[in-house]
Design a protein around this motif. Structure first.
Motif, PDB file in Angstrom:
ATOM      1  N   VAL B 285       0.855  -1.186   0.000  1.00 36.06           N
ATOM      2  CA  VAL B 285       0.000   0.000   0.000  1.00 36.06           C
ATOM      3  C   VAL B 285       0.890   1.236   0.000  1.00 36.06           C
ATOM      4  CG1 VAL B 285      -1.880   1.167   1.215  1.00 36.06           C
ATOM      5  CG2 VAL B 285      -1.641  -1.320   1.374  1.00 36.06           C
ATOM      6  N   GLY B 286       0.455   2.263  -0.710  1.00 35.22           N
ATOM      7  CA  GLY B 286       1.221   3.503  -0.730  1.00 35.22           C
ATOM      8  C   GLY B 286       2.358   3.431  -1.722  1.00 35.22           C
ATOM      9  N   CYS B 287       3.434   4.123  -1.424  1.00 30.98           N
ATOM     10  CA  CYS B 287       4.605   4.098  -2.286  1.00 30.98           C
ATOM     11  C   CYS B 287       5.136   2.672  -2.361  1.00 30.98           C
ATOM     12  CB  CYS B 287       5.694   5.028  -1.714  1.00 30.98           C
ATOM     13  SG  CYS B 287       7.292   4.846  -2.527  1.00 30.98           S
ATOM     14  N   PRO B 288       5.285   2.101  -3.554  1.00 25.68           N
ATOM     15  CA  PRO B 288       5.683   0.688  -3.645  1.00 25.68           C
ATOM     16  C   PRO B 288       7.071   0.424  -3.065  1.00 25.68           C
ATOM     17  CG  PRO B 288       5.624   1.724  -5.823  1.00 25.68           C
ATOM     18  CD  PRO B 288       5.014   2.694  -4.878  1.00 25.68           C
ATOM     19  N   PHE B 289       7.883   1.475  -2.930  1.00 24.91           N
ATOM     20  CA  PHE B 289       9.254   1.267  -2.456  1.00 24.91           C
ATOM     21  C   PHE B 289       9.363   1.383  -0.936  1.00 24.91           C
ATOM     22  CE2 PHE B 289      13.766   2.790  -1.986  1.00 24.91           C
ATOM     23  CZ  PHE B 289      14.344   1.580  -2.339  1.00 24.91           C
ATOM     24  N   HIS B 290       8.312   1.849  -0.252  1.00 24.80           N
ATOM     25  CA  HIS B 290       8.509   2.179   1.158  1.00 24.80           C
ATOM     26  C   HIS B 290       8.975   1.022   2.058  1.00 24.80           C
ATOM     27  CE1 HIS B 290       4.358   0.765   2.228  1.00 24.80           C
ATOM     28  NE2 HIS B 290       4.939   0.557   3.384  1.00 24.80           N
ATOM     29  N   PRO B 291       8.572  -0.259   1.788  1.00 25.60           N
ATOM     30  CA  PRO B 291       9.071  -1.308   2.692  1.00 25.60           C
ATOM     31  C   PRO B 291      10.584  -1.467   2.669  1.00 25.60           C
ATOM     32  CG  PRO B 291       7.223  -2.101   1.354  1.00 25.60           C
ATOM     33  CD  PRO B 291       7.649  -0.790   0.783  1.00 25.60           C
ATOM     34  N   ARG B 292      11.231  -1.048   1.560  1.00 26.23           N
ATOM     35  CA  ARG B 292      12.679  -1.213   1.449  1.00 26.23           C
ATOM     36  C   ARG B 292      13.401   0.111   1.641  1.00 26.23           C
ATOM     37  NH1 ARG B 292      13.667  -3.977  -4.224  1.00 26.23           N
ATOM     38  NH2 ARG B 292      15.724  -4.413  -3.378  1.00 26.23           N
ATOM     39  N   CYS B 293      12.649   1.168   1.828  1.00 28.45           N
ATOM     40  CA  CYS B 293      13.242   2.497   1.790  1.00 28.45           C
ATOM     41  C   CYS B 293      13.851   2.869   3.145  1.00 28.45           C
ATOM     42  CB  CYS B 293      12.174   3.522   1.411  1.00 28.45           C
ATOM     43  SG  CYS B 293      12.825   5.181   1.177  1.00 28.45           S
ATOM     44  N   VAL B 294      15.085   3.403   3.094  1.00 27.13           N
ATOM     45  CA  VAL B 294      15.750   3.793   4.337  1.00 27.13           C
ATOM     46  C   VAL B 294      15.136   5.058   4.934  1.00 27.13           C
ATOM     47  CG1 VAL B 294      17.977   2.677   4.031  1.00 27.13           C
ATOM     48  CG2 VAL B 294      17.538   4.868   2.897  1.00 27.13           C
ATOM     49  N   ARG B 295      14.505   5.851   4.062  1.00 29.04           N
ATOM     50  CA  ARG B 295      13.983   7.124   4.537  1.00 29.04           C
ATOM     51  C   ARG B 295      12.474   7.106   4.770  1.00 29.04           C
ATOM     52  NH1 ARG B 295      16.218  11.412   0.394  1.00 29.04           N
ATOM     53  NH2 ARG B 295      15.094  12.819   1.782  1.00 29.04           N
ATOM     54  N   ALA B 296      11.887   5.915   4.712  1.00 31.80           N
ATOM     55  CA  ALA B 296      10.430   5.833   4.774  1.00 31.80           C
ATOM     56  C   ALA B 296       9.882   6.430   6.065  1.00 31.80           C
ATOM     57  CB  ALA B 296       9.992   4.376   4.661  1.00 31.80           C
ATOM     58  N   VAL B 297       8.795   7.174   5.941  1.00 37.93           N
ATOM     59  CA  VAL B 297       8.086   7.713   7.103  1.00 37.93           C
ATOM     60  C   VAL B 297       6.634   7.246   7.023  1.00 37.93           C
ATOM     61  CG1 VAL B 297       9.569   9.738   7.330  1.00 37.93           C
ATOM     62  CG2 VAL B 297       7.550   9.836   5.860  1.00 37.93           C
ATOM     63  N   ALA B 298       5.865   7.521   8.004  1.00 36.97           N
ATOM     64  CA  ALA B 298       4.488   7.037   8.044  1.00 36.97           C
ATOM     65  C   ALA B 298       3.680   7.479   6.821  1.00 36.97           C
ATOM     66  CB  ALA B 298       3.801   7.538   9.314  1.00 36.97           C
ATOM     67  N   GLY B 299       3.952   8.713   6.358  1.00 39.78           N
ATOM     68  CA  GLY B 299       3.212   9.246   5.224  1.00 39.78           C
ATOM     69  C   GLY B 299       3.385   8.454   3.946  1.00 39.78           C
ATOM     70  N   CYS B 300       4.443   7.641   3.852  1.00 40.16           N
ATOM     71  CA  CYS B 300       4.724   6.888   2.644  1.00 40.16           C
ATOM     72  C   CYS B 300       3.680   5.810   2.376  1.00 40.16           C
ATOM     73  CB  CYS B 300       6.100   6.242   2.725  1.00 40.16           C
ATOM     74  SG  CYS B 300       7.444   7.440   2.696  1.00 40.16           S
ATOM     75  N   ARG B 301       2.905   5.452   3.417  1.00 42.48           N
ATOM     76  CA  ARG B 301       1.880   4.436   3.220  1.00 42.48           C
ATOM     77  C   ARG B 301       0.611   4.999   2.605  1.00 42.48           C
ATOM     78  NH1 ARG B 301       3.392   0.091   6.789  1.00 42.48           N
ATOM     79  NH2 ARG B 301       5.080   0.909   8.058  1.00 42.48           N
ATOM     80  N   GLU B 302       0.571   6.296   2.527  1.00 43.54           N
ATOM     81  CA  GLU B 302      -0.664   6.915   2.047  1.00 43.54           C
ATOM     82  C   GLU B 302      -0.487   7.497   0.650  1.00 43.54           C
ATOM     83  OE1 GLU B 302      -1.316   9.612   5.219  1.00 43.54           O
ATOM     84  OE2 GLU B 302      -1.357   7.887   6.591  1.00 43.54           O
ATOM     85  N   GLY B 303      -1.066   6.811  -0.308  1.00 41.19           N
ATOM     86  CA  GLY B 303      -1.075   7.346  -1.661  1.00 41.19           C
ATOM     87  C   GLY B 303       0.225   7.084  -2.402  1.00 41.19           C
ATOM     88  N   ILE B 304       0.115   6.875  -3.700  1.00 40.32           N
ATOM     89  CA  ILE B 304       1.286   6.644  -4.525  1.00 40.32           C
ATOM     90  C   ILE B 304       1.797   7.991  -5.005  1.00 40.32           C
ATOM     91  CG2 ILE B 304       2.107   5.581  -6.652  1.00 40.32           C
ATOM     92  CD1 ILE B 304      -0.231   3.515  -6.187  1.00 40.32           C
ATOM     93  N   PRO B 305       3.033   8.338  -4.703  1.00 42.07           N
ATOM     94  CA  PRO B 305       3.544   9.650  -5.107  1.00 42.07           C
ATOM     95  C   PRO B 305       3.636   9.771  -6.626  1.00 42.07           C
ATOM     96  CG  PRO B 305       5.294   8.313  -4.138  1.00 42.07           C
ATOM     97  CD  PRO B 305       4.025   7.571  -3.924  1.00 42.07           C
ATOM     98  N   ALA B 306       3.297  10.956  -7.133  1.00 45.67           N
ATOM     99  CA  ALA B 306       3.347  11.186  -8.576  1.00 45.67           C
ATOM    100  C   ALA B 306       4.722  11.705  -8.961  1.00 45.67           C
ATOM    101  CB  ALA B 306       2.279  12.198  -8.971  1.00 45.67           C
TER     102      ALA B 306
END
Lengths: 304, 324
Positions: B285-306
């Motif tokens: 859910v959200g940005c497809p890269f967030h589970p592997r991302c070192v900089r991921a924050v909570a907001g990354c789960r909400e919506g796919i960034p354009a």
């Protein structure tokens, strides 16, 4: 610079014609294989015999001489070298009839296998390449035909069409093409996945040309092997149909016909079935041995 | 300015699989001008090859183009009848495949295989003329003794030579766009450089547009004008190659660059990106890269960034709100 030197080096490497390479490999493998050699020897003998039949046959195969009736072969008491394999119930020379009959039997076998292989391969390739409804239609027909035992199917068709050389050819072809369709469809499915087919598509080659030009040439080895093995099957089937009186009509000699005529005299003149029986055995063993060798040669996984 | 040669808008490709719908390409937009080389980079399974196949209309069932548009030479390729598409393939757009050994039919001479292009697209051309053109083409891709070579079968040539033949096929009718799908992956490094030189040289000579699909950042850096980094069926960063590789904005691009061993700084530790490519039948859910991302924050789960342009360089676009 580096570019051109490299390609020059590559270009100076000898490019022997691929046909020569393949032929040499084939001959080398053949020399090493007693199976292949024995098969080739047997097939060669039969083929030469059939080709030279008029010269080889000492008598007219239809000629009936009263004194030759049930003449024993050379190894039995009363036999002589004039009639090596003896005479039949109508006083005809058995050896002459076998030699001339080889033409009938081999002609049926070769025509039937060529016909069945062509039709079967074509339909199989189309089914494999097209998929979907076409595939389903063709393969369900194949399944339907395969549900009948091969000889029974041929018999049924002949019962409808009537006896004779060409109806026999037709019946056997209809009964046999299904084997090729199955084998070729499987191969076509495999080849279709290969990149060069997608490459052909990517340059705009139409579908029918992909089947004929790219898929079929790549299944020829498998078809060839199947064809050799089936020549033996057809010879036996021809014998069986002629034995039942459905194949070639008298006085044309054929091996199966000769056995069927000799059946009534099995106790008194066993040599009437012995000769034709032996040549059928020789031919099918020869072809099977050679076919086995071919299969091993074509299949890279088999031991060389 | 005139319209670009190729414009892809929100392209979606889906595959029906027993585990559900796989969205191999989930909304890719890009555009390409004549005489430009665009690199498509990403890990295996990120959809980069699928984009290439879609451009040539080579998506086979169970796959299908589920949405979006491909405009090439001012016409839409999506939904074009197979007949029309066939007329374009090899003619206006062509493809170079990864493995030259598999791309060439083993039972046909290479000359016949190149001649097939003329046969379908230039049916009026005389046999003799086709033969001359084939020889010319082989010479152009650097095959010596081309006339004799054209009668050789693929197995008689080395891998590099075969790829040259494949390139000759792709070039034969002077297409406007060539999709090169990992053209050097199956080759030795030395041969790789030659083949890349060849592609670049021929491209410049004819003003052809090239899409180079590769997972090798080195190849991209050396060859491409622009680059688009793909992840899980989407473009996550795009821009001029030098700019993107020197100043990667997206954590994924940065990760890709950091995971390459460097020859100038051998002591530098290679840092692979943790985890694996997401399951495209069941993407996060959200940005497809967030589970592997070192900089991921909570907001990354909400919506796919354009994908949106960065402030400093408008041609450099990135699909990460933290980086823009």
């Amino acid at each position: 610079m580096a570019d051109s030197t490299l390609s020059q080096i590559a270009a100076t490497a000898p490019t022997e014609s691929v046909h020569n390479v393949a032929r040499n490999q084939f001959l080398k493998a053949l020399r090493r294989s007693p199976k292949g050699l024995a098969g080739l020897l047997l097939i060669g003998m039969i083929l030469i015999g059939a080709a030279a039949a008029p010269a080889l046959a000492p008598y007219d195969p239809a000629q009936q001489v009263l004194g030759w009736r049930f003449l024993p072969p050379v190894w039995a008491t009363g036999g002589g070298w004039d009639h090596i394999l003896g005479g039949d119930n109508l006083g005809r020379d058995i050896f002459s009839r076998i030699v001339v009959g080889a033409r009938t039997s081999l002609a049926v076998a070769i025509i039937v296998v060529a016909l069945a292989a062509t039709i079967g391969s074509l339909l199989g390739a189309v089914a494999g390449y097209a998929g979907g409804i076409v595939d389903n239609l063709i393969m369900r027909l194949v399944d339907f035909l395969l549900a009948f035992p091969f000889l029974l199917l041929a018999l049924m068709i002949m019962a409808i069409l009537g006896p004779g050389f060409w109806t026999m050819v037709l019946a056997l072809s209809i009964a046999l093409w299904v084997n090729y369709a199955r084998v070729v469809r499987g191969e076509a499915l495999r080849i279709e996945q290969m990149e060069f087919v997608e490459a052909a598509r990517s340059i705009g080659v139409p579908g029918w040309r992909i089947v004929l030009g790219h898929v079929l040439p790549n299944v020829i080895p498998s078809v060839l092997v199947l064809a050799t093995l089936e020549v033996a099957l057809v010879i036996i089937a021809e014998a069986a149909l002629s034995f039942l009186g459905l194949g070639v009509q008298p006085p044309t000699p054929s091996w199966g016909k000769m056995i069927s005529e000799g059946r009534d005299f099995l106790y008194d003149a066993p040599w009437m079935v012995l000769g034709p029986g032996l040549v059928i055995l020789m031919t099918s063993v020869g072809i099977n041995l050679f076919g086995d060798f071919l299969r091993d040669f074509v299949d890279p996984r088999a031991e060389r | 300015m005139s319209t670009p040669l190729l414009q892809v808008h929100d392209l979606r490709v889906e595959y029906a699989s027993p585990r559900g719908l796989v969205r191999a390409v989930a909304g890719v937009s890009l555009s390409l001008d004549r005489n430009r080389i665009l690199g498509l980079v990403g890990e295996s399974g990120c959809g980069k090859s699928t984009v290439g196949q879609a451009l040539l209309g080579l998506i086979q069932p169970p796959g299908r183009i589920a949405g979006g548009d491909i405009r090439f030479e001012n016409r839409s390729l999506v939904g074009l009848p197979e007949r029309e598409m066939r007329r374009l393939r090899g003619n206006r757009l062509s493809m170079i495949f990864q493995d030259p050994t598999a791309t060439l039919n083993p039972v046909m001479t290479i000359g016949d295989q190149i001649a097939e292009l003329f046969r379908w697209h230039r049916p009026r051309m005389r046999r003799k003329e086709v033969q001359t053109r084939v020889t010319e083409l082989l010479e152009r891709v650097g095959i010596v003794d081309a006339d004799r070579r054209s009668r050789a079968y693929p197995h008689e040539l080395s891998g590099g030579m075969r790829q040259r033949v494949v390139i000759a096929c792709a070039l034969a009718l002077d297409p406007a766009l060539i999709v090169a799908d990992e053209p050097t992956t199956a080759l030795d490094v030395t041969v790789q450089a030659q083949i890349l030189d060849l592609i670049r040289g021929l491209q410049a000579e004819h003003g052809t547009a090239v899409i180079l699909v590769s997972h090798d950042l080195g190849v991209i850096a050396e060859t491409c004008d622009d680059v688009a980094v793909m992840y899980a069926g989407r473009i996550v960063e795009s821009g001029p190659t030098a700019e993107v590789l020197a100043r990667p904005r997206h954590p994924y691009t940065a990760g890709l660059i950091a995971s390459r061993p460097s020859i100038t700084a051998p002591d530098q530790v290679v840092r692979p990106i943790p985890g694996t490519v997401p399951d495209l039948a069941n993407p996060p859910v959200g940005c497809p890269f967030h589970p592997r991302c070192v900089r991921a924050v909570a907001g990354c789960r909400e919506g796919i960034p354009a994908l949106s342009p960065t402030r400093e360089e408008p041609r450099h676009a990135v699909a990460c709100p933290l980086a823009a």
